[in-house]
Motif scaffolding. Sequence first.
Motif, PDB file in Angstrom:
ATOM      1  N   CYS B 121       0.129 -10.759 -30.884  1.00 22.72           N
ATOM      2  CA  CYS B 121       1.081 -11.351 -29.941  1.00 22.72           C
ATOM      3  C   CYS B 121       0.991 -12.871 -29.924  1.00 22.72           C
ATOM      4  O   CYS B 121       1.928 -13.544 -29.498  1.00 22.72           O
ATOM      5  CB  CYS B 121       0.861 -10.802 -28.536  1.00 22.72           C
ATOM      6  N   GLU B 122      -0.124 -13.406 -30.368  1.00 16.91           N
ATOM      7  CA  GLU B 122      -0.267 -14.859 -30.349  1.00 16.91           C
ATOM      8  C   GLU B 122       0.201 -15.512 -31.646  1.00 16.91           C
ATOM      9  O   GLU B 122       0.244 -16.735 -31.745  1.00 16.91           O
ATOM     10  CB  GLU B 122      -1.718 -15.229 -30.042  1.00 16.91           C
ATOM     11  N   LEU B 123       0.533 -14.702 -32.623  1.00 15.95           N
ATOM     12  CA  LEU B 123       1.096 -15.275 -33.858  1.00 15.95           C
ATOM     13  C   LEU B 123       2.505 -15.777 -33.584  1.00 15.95           C
ATOM     14  O   LEU B 123       3.214 -15.220 -32.746  1.00 15.95           O
ATOM     15  CB  LEU B 123       1.172 -14.199 -34.950  1.00 15.95           C
ATOM     16  N   PRO B 124       2.940 -16.815 -34.301  1.00 16.73           N
ATOM     17  CA  PRO B 124       4.350 -17.212 -34.205  1.00 16.73           C
ATOM     18  C   PRO B 124       5.258 -16.024 -34.534  1.00 16.73           C
ATOM     19  O   PRO B 124       4.896 -15.182 -35.373  1.00 16.73           O
ATOM     20  CB  PRO B 124       4.479 -18.305 -35.265  1.00 16.73           C
ATOM     21  N   GLU B 125       6.395 -15.987 -33.902  1.00 17.62           N
ATOM     22  CA  GLU B 125       7.279 -14.813 -33.990  1.00 17.62           C
ATOM     23  C   GLU B 125       7.616 -14.421 -35.433  1.00 17.62           C
ATOM     24  O   GLU B 125       7.590 -13.241 -35.777  1.00 17.62           O
ATOM     25  CB  GLU B 125       8.541 -15.101 -33.167  1.00 17.62           C
ATOM     26  N   SER B 126       7.939 -15.401 -36.265  1.00 25.82           N
ATOM     27  CA  SER B 126       8.353 -15.060 -37.638  1.00 25.82           C
ATOM     28  C   SER B 126       7.181 -14.496 -38.447  1.00 25.82           C
ATOM     29  O   SER B 126       7.346 -13.561 -39.236  1.00 25.82           O
ATOM     30  CB  SER B 126       8.936 -16.291 -38.342  1.00 25.82           C
ATOM     31  N   GLN B 127       5.980 -15.049 -38.237  1.00 26.45           N
ATOM     32  CA  GLN B 127       4.793 -14.523 -38.939  1.00 26.45           C
ATOM     33  C   GLN B 127       4.478 -13.103 -38.459  1.00 26.45           C
ATOM     34  O   GLN B 127       4.154 -12.215 -39.243  1.00 26.45           O
ATOM     35  CB  GLN B 127       3.583 -15.423 -38.682  1.00 26.45           C
ATOM     36  N   ARG B 128       4.588 -12.924 -37.141  1.00 29.11           N
ATOM     37  CA  ARG B 128       4.295 -11.595 -36.566  1.00 29.11           C
ATOM     38  C   ARG B 128       5.283 -10.563 -37.115  1.00 29.11           C
ATOM     39  O   ARG B 128       4.903  -9.460 -37.503  1.00 29.11           O
ATOM     40  CB  ARG B 128       4.396 -11.683 -35.040  1.00 29.11           C
ATOM     41  N   THR B 129       6.564 -10.946 -37.159  1.00 25.77           N
ATOM     42  CA  THR B 129       7.593 -10.020 -37.651  1.00 25.77           C
ATOM     43  C   THR B 129       7.310  -9.624 -39.100  1.00 25.77           C
ATOM     44  O   THR B 129       7.351  -8.440 -39.448  1.00 25.77           O
ATOM     45  CB  THR B 129       8.986 -10.678 -37.548  1.00 25.77           C
ATOM     46  N   ALA B 130       7.044 -10.613 -39.938  1.00 22.61           N
ATOM     47  CA  ALA B 130       6.794 -10.326 -41.360  1.00 22.61           C
ATOM     48  C   ALA B 130       5.583  -9.410 -41.512  1.00 22.61           C
ATOM     49  O   ALA B 130       5.604  -8.439 -42.286  1.00 22.61           O
ATOM     50  CB  ALA B 130       6.576 -11.629 -42.124  1.00 22.61           C
ATOM     51  N   LEU B 131       4.517  -9.690 -40.757  1.00 20.44           N
ATOM     52  CA  LEU B 131       3.292  -8.894 -40.878  1.00 20.44           C
ATOM     53  C   LEU B 131       3.507  -7.465 -40.379  1.00 20.44           C
ATOM     54  O   LEU B 131       3.098  -6.496 -41.037  1.00 20.44           O
ATOM     55  CB  LEU B 131       2.157  -9.557 -40.094  1.00 20.44           C
ATOM     56  N   SER B 151      14.195 -15.003 -47.747  1.00 13.55           N
ATOM     57  CA  SER B 151      13.949 -14.731 -49.169  1.00 13.55           C
ATOM     58  C   SER B 151      12.578 -14.069 -49.329  1.00 13.55           C
ATOM     59  O   SER B 151      11.737 -14.153 -48.421  1.00 13.55           O
ATOM     60  CB  SER B 151      13.976 -16.037 -49.961  1.00 13.55           C
ATOM     61  N   VAL B 152      12.376 -13.435 -50.458  1.00  6.86           N
ATOM     62  CA  VAL B 152      11.098 -12.772 -50.713  1.00  6.86           C
ATOM     63  C   VAL B 152       9.957 -13.787 -50.701  1.00  6.86           C
ATOM     64  O   VAL B 152       8.886 -13.539 -50.142  1.00  6.86           O
ATOM     65  CB  VAL B 152      11.149 -12.011 -52.065  1.00  6.86           C
ATOM     66  N   ARG B 153      10.190 -14.942 -51.301  1.00  8.57           N
ATOM     67  CA  ARG B 153       9.151 -15.987 -51.337  1.00  8.57           C
ATOM     68  C   ARG B 153       8.796 -16.462 -49.929  1.00  8.57           C
ATOM     69  O   ARG B 153       7.632 -16.696 -49.619  1.00  8.57           O
ATOM     70  CB  ARG B 153       9.631 -17.186 -52.176  1.00  8.57           C
ATOM     71  N   ALA B 154       9.831 -16.599 -49.104  1.00 10.11           N
ATOM     72  CA  ALA B 154       9.578 -17.049 -47.727  1.00 10.11           C
ATOM     73  C   ALA B 154       8.768 -15.996 -46.970  1.00 10.11           C
ATOM     74  O   ALA B 154       7.867 -16.331 -46.190  1.00 10.11           O
ATOM     75  CB  ALA B 154      10.900 -17.316 -47.018  1.00 10.11           C
ATOM     76  N   VAL B 155       9.073 -14.741 -47.224  1.00 12.75           N
ATOM     77  CA  VAL B 155       8.325 -13.659 -46.562  1.00 12.75           C
ATOM     78  C   VAL B 155       6.863 -13.682 -47.012  1.00 12.75           C
ATOM     79  O   VAL B 155       5.942 -13.550 -46.188  1.00 12.75           O
ATOM     80  CB  VAL B 155       8.979 -12.286 -46.876  1.00 12.75           C
ATOM     81  N   GLU B 156       6.634 -13.860 -48.304  1.00 12.37           N
ATOM     82  CA  GLU B 156       5.246 -13.931 -48.802  1.00 12.37           C
ATOM     83  C   GLU B 156       4.492 -15.093 -48.164  1.00 12.37           C
ATOM     84  O   GLU B 156       3.315 -14.967 -47.803  1.00 12.37           O
ATOM     85  CB  GLU B 156       5.252 -14.078 -50.325  1.00 12.37           C
ATOM     86  N   SER B 157       5.188 -16.198 -48.009  1.00 12.80           N
ATOM     87  CA  SER B 157       4.559 -17.360 -47.384  1.00 12.80           C
ATOM     88  C   SER B 157       4.206 -17.063 -45.925  1.00 12.80           C
ATOM     89  O   SER B 157       3.115 -17.401 -45.446  1.00 12.80           O
ATOM     90  CB  SER B 157       5.522 -18.549 -47.490  1.00 12.80           C
ATOM     91  N   LEU B 158       5.127 -16.418 -45.214  1.00 18.53           N
ATOM     92  CA  LEU B 158       4.868 -16.053 -43.811  1.00 18.53           C
ATOM     93  C   LEU B 158       3.675 -15.111 -43.707  1.00 18.53           C
ATOM     94  O   LEU B 158       2.825 -15.236 -42.819  1.00 18.53           O
ATOM     95  CB  LEU B 158       6.105 -15.372 -43.206  1.00 18.53           C
ATOM     96  N   LEU B 159       3.609 -14.155 -44.655  1.00 14.41           N
ATOM     97  CA  LEU B 159       2.504 -13.179 -44.633  1.00 14.41           C
ATOM     98  C   LEU B 159       1.160 -13.871 -44.871  1.00 14.41           C
ATOM     99  O   LEU B 159       0.164 -13.557 -44.209  1.00 14.41           O
ATOM    100  CB  LEU B 159       2.744 -12.105 -45.695  1.00 14.41           C
ATOM    101  N   CYS B 160       1.133 -14.795 -45.829  1.00 15.86           N
ATOM    102  CA  CYS B 160      -0.109 -15.535 -46.109  1.00 15.86           C
ATOM    103  C   CYS B 160      -0.568 -16.282 -44.866  1.00 15.86           C
ATOM    104  O   CYS B 160      -1.752 -16.245 -44.503  1.00 15.86           O
ATOM    105  CB  CYS B 160       0.099 -16.534 -47.254  1.00 15.86           C
ATOM    106  N   ARG B 161       0.380 -16.947 -44.200  1.00 14.69           N
ATOM    107  CA  ARG B 161       0.005 -17.728 -43.014  1.00 14.69           C
ATOM    108  C   ARG B 161      -0.406 -16.811 -41.869  1.00 14.69           C
ATOM    109  O   ARG B 161      -1.356 -17.108 -41.135  1.00 14.69           O
ATOM    110  CB  ARG B 161       1.171 -18.634 -42.593  1.00 14.69           C
ATOM    111  N   ALA B 162       0.306 -15.676 -41.727  1.00 11.06           N
ATOM    112  CA  ALA B 162      -0.034 -14.740 -40.642  1.00 11.06           C
ATOM    113  C   ALA B 162      -1.446 -14.201 -40.824  1.00 11.06           C
ATOM    114  O   ALA B 162      -2.262 -14.204 -39.894  1.00 11.06           O
ATOM    115  CB  ALA B 162       0.974 -13.587 -40.633  1.00 11.06           C
TER     116      ALA B 162
END
Lengths: 146, 174
Positions: B121-131, B151-162
């Motif tokens: 719940c404390e992750l940024p919304e976009s990172q939380r959604t991707a994860l 994009s797929v690349r953007a999703v991978e980036s969000l997942l790495c950060r999450a």
Amino acid sequence: MSPERESHRRARTLLEALGAEESAWPDAERQSILSELAESDVLKVLRTQEQTLDEWLNQSSVTASLDAQAVALQISQSHAQKPALEVRLGTVLERVADLVAFGSWRSPVAASVTLSVGVALGTLVYVPSEDWSNAEQYSFTVIGEE
Amino acid sequence: MVSDESALVARVCQGDRRAYADLVARHLPAVEVYARRILGDEYLAQDVAQDVMLVLWQRSDRFKPEKSRLTTWLHRIAHNRCIDLLRKPGHKTLEDAYEPAAQPSNTQETPGAASIDAALCELPESQRTALVLTYYQNFTNREVALIMSSSVRAVESLLCRARGNLKKYLETDQ
């Protein structure tokens, strides 16, 4: 960047993004990741870290609480369906077509539709114009005003 | 399974309540759990899940089986509903949501179920959604990109950060 470095970097990205579990990796890239893992101690350490995180993520205990059967019943009994505009339009046109095809008043309707189309076309196509080229010319003089 | 669901959706379009009940039984739990993980609120998540099922009943003709799986379409609707709720005044704003993952709260003494849910719940919304979509809902990166209009690349980036933020949280928590 050399292909080897690129492959190593890609394996690292996917491990960091998708975790340690092989089934989570894309099918097309699984073999490449495994090859990189076999050759890199750095990636092996990374995989262990990701495995710890995966185990932690697996402890999440969120569960569903709604009764699916009750929800389905409640929605389908209390809400009408709203088909898209094209579907509704299609249905209306089908009904009109059925009426025209099988109704006893088919002939009058066909005649009035034909007449309406003719009038509409005539109104659009015919442009009234006045041609005075062959007309006689008259001139009028008011007599007796002098 | 996919063609089976397409047939069920076609029957729902014709007003078949049994087909609808079948689809709700298959998809409601996943949509509810997804919304709960994104919103962090049981009752709002129930509202979102029922709202999505209402769309399935009323607008199932909008589903295009050649473009995506039914579950992807339903999660996309749920995702948009969740975003709408998060943007509502009075709810946690997106500006708040985009702050970096916070330090663990003092009430979480040991890592566990409550701890991981709090950390999510404390992750940024976009990172939380991707994860959540990738890890818990088992969507492919391509499907997550479709749901998030990204994009797929953007999703991978969000997942790495999450996952990176969660690792920091886990290290601090232990």
